[in-house]
Motif scaffolding. Sequence first.
Motif, PDB file in Angstrom:
ATOM      1  N   PHE A  50     -10.398  15.944 -29.008  1.00  0.00           N
ATOM      2  CA  PHE A  50     -11.348  15.254 -28.131  1.00  0.00           C
ATOM      3  C   PHE A  50     -10.817  15.076 -26.705  1.00  0.00           C
ATOM      4  O   PHE A  50     -11.582  14.759 -25.809  1.00  0.00           O
ATOM      5  CB  PHE A  50     -11.723  13.895 -28.719  1.00  0.00           C
ATOM      6  N   THR A  51      -9.529  15.246 -26.525  1.00  0.00           N
ATOM      7  CA  THR A  51      -8.972  15.145 -25.169  1.00  0.00           C
ATOM      8  C   THR A  51      -8.558  16.506 -24.621  1.00  0.00           C
ATOM      9  O   THR A  51      -8.015  16.591 -23.528  1.00  0.00           O
ATOM     10  CB  THR A  51      -7.750  14.204 -25.168  1.00  0.00           C
ATOM     11  N   SER A  52      -8.839  17.566 -25.372  1.00  0.00           N
ATOM     12  CA  SER A  52      -8.454  18.895 -24.913  1.00  0.00           C
ATOM     13  C   SER A  52      -9.309  19.319 -23.730  1.00  0.00           C
ATOM     14  O   SER A  52     -10.438  18.871 -23.553  1.00  0.00           O
ATOM     15  CB  SER A  52      -8.594  19.912 -26.051  1.00  0.00           C
ATOM     16  N   ALA A  53      -8.787  20.200 -22.934  1.00  0.00           N
ATOM     17  CA  ALA A  53      -9.476  20.665 -21.722  1.00  0.00           C
ATOM     18  C   ALA A  53     -10.761  21.402 -22.076  1.00  0.00           C
ATOM     19  O   ALA A  53     -11.782  21.241 -21.395  1.00  0.00           O
ATOM     20  CB  ALA A  53      -8.544  21.569 -20.920  1.00  0.00           C
ATOM     21  N   ALA A  54     -10.741  22.180 -23.154  1.00  0.00           N
ATOM     22  CA  ALA A  54     -11.942  22.933 -23.556  1.00  0.00           C
ATOM     23  C   ALA A  54     -13.074  21.982 -23.949  1.00  0.00           C
ATOM     24  O   ALA A  54     -14.226  22.171 -23.542  1.00  0.00           O
ATOM     25  CB  ALA A  54     -11.601  23.865 -24.713  1.00  0.00           C
ATOM     26  N   PHE A  55     -12.747  20.954 -24.734  1.00  0.00           N
ATOM     27  CA  PHE A  55     -13.771  19.994 -25.162  1.00  0.00           C
ATOM     28  C   PHE A  55     -14.337  19.240 -23.962  1.00  0.00           C
ATOM     29  O   PHE A  55     -15.543  19.030 -23.862  1.00  0.00           O
ATOM     30  CB  PHE A  55     -13.168  19.007 -26.172  1.00  0.00           C
ATOM     31  N   LEU A  56     -13.487  18.833 -23.044  1.00  0.00           N
ATOM     32  CA  LEU A  56     -13.940  18.113 -21.855  1.00  0.00           C
ATOM     33  C   LEU A  56     -14.820  18.996 -20.972  1.00  0.00           C
ATOM     34  O   LEU A  56     -15.796  18.520 -20.384  1.00  0.00           O
ATOM     35  CB  LEU A  56     -12.742  17.589 -21.061  1.00  0.00           C
ATOM     36  N   ARG A  57     -14.511  20.294 -20.911  1.00  0.00           N
ATOM     37  CA  ARG A  57     -15.351  21.208 -20.133  1.00  0.00           C
ATOM     38  C   ARG A  57     -16.735  21.347 -20.752  1.00  0.00           C
ATOM     39  O   ARG A  57     -17.751  21.379 -20.057  1.00  0.00           O
ATOM     40  CB  ARG A  57     -14.681  22.583 -20.026  1.00  0.00           C
ATOM     41  N   VAL A  58     -16.790  21.423 -22.092  1.00  0.00           N
ATOM     42  CA  VAL A  58     -18.079  21.545 -22.784  1.00  0.00           C
ATOM     43  C   VAL A  58     -18.921  20.296 -22.569  1.00  0.00           C
ATOM     44  O   VAL A  58     -20.117  20.387 -22.251  1.00  0.00           O
ATOM     45  CB  VAL A  58     -17.860  21.819 -24.292  1.00  0.00           C
ATOM     46  N   THR A  59     -18.328  19.116 -22.735  1.00  0.00           N
ATOM     47  CA  THR A  59     -19.096  17.877 -22.547  1.00  0.00           C
ATOM     48  C   THR A  59     -19.549  17.722 -21.096  1.00  0.00           C
ATOM     49  O   THR A  59     -20.651  17.250 -20.836  1.00  0.00           O
ATOM     50  CB  THR A  59     -18.275  16.643 -22.972  1.00  0.00           C
ATOM     51  N   PHE A  60     -18.735  18.158 -20.164  1.00  0.00           N
ATOM     52  CA  PHE A  60     -19.118  18.105 -18.752  1.00  0.00           C
ATOM     53  C   PHE A  60     -20.303  19.030 -18.483  1.00  0.00           C
ATOM     54  O   PHE A  60     -21.247  18.667 -17.771  1.00  0.00           O
ATOM     55  CB  PHE A  60     -17.927  18.499 -17.870  1.00  0.00           C
TER      56      PHE A  60
END
Length: 195
Positions: A31-41
């Motif tokens: 949940f704190t990975s860069a890929a997950f944050l990019r998707v949620t953004f």
Amino acid sequence: GQSTLPENNAVHGQTTVGTDVQSTGTAAALFTSAAFLRVTFAIRCLWLVGIPCFLAYFIFSYIRMKRRLAECLPGEEGVRYVDGIRTPMVFGILRPQIYLTVEMNAELYDCVLQHERIHLRRLDYLWKILAYLISIVHWVNPVVWLAYYLLCCDMEKSLRRGGDGASREGGQTGICRSVAGYGDRYNCAQSICST
């Protein structure tokens, strides 16, 4: 032989605790990975872009309908006659008017007019706009659009059942019992667009 059993249990217990800690750490890392944050953004940006798009469509549709209804014939107070609309409607925000089709059957005139006046009295045209604006904010949620559709249907069905003090004169059990015979033009799906 007896001493090895507790040792094995202790080892298994330590291994299980270690696995739990690792799985919790893996979930937190996901949940704190860069890929997950990019998707949620990206999803948030899509949602935010959708709101002004739906709002622009609403404004465009409103202006287009207003121009279309500008060529109308005045009737009695608060009533206008328009050629080319599919169904009678209440339209407007600050000064709403009742718009009736020119080719409407004269036998249904009183019933349809009373039906639209009840919509005016209940402020249905404002409730529809408010519900649509709420749907715009939550446009990604299909349940909200379904609720908006059902709200519009309930507004019509409540009058067909004789709700809100609808007239029962002439043996009518509801104001729209005869309007229902007006055809498929008077249905809840079309009422969604007529605010």
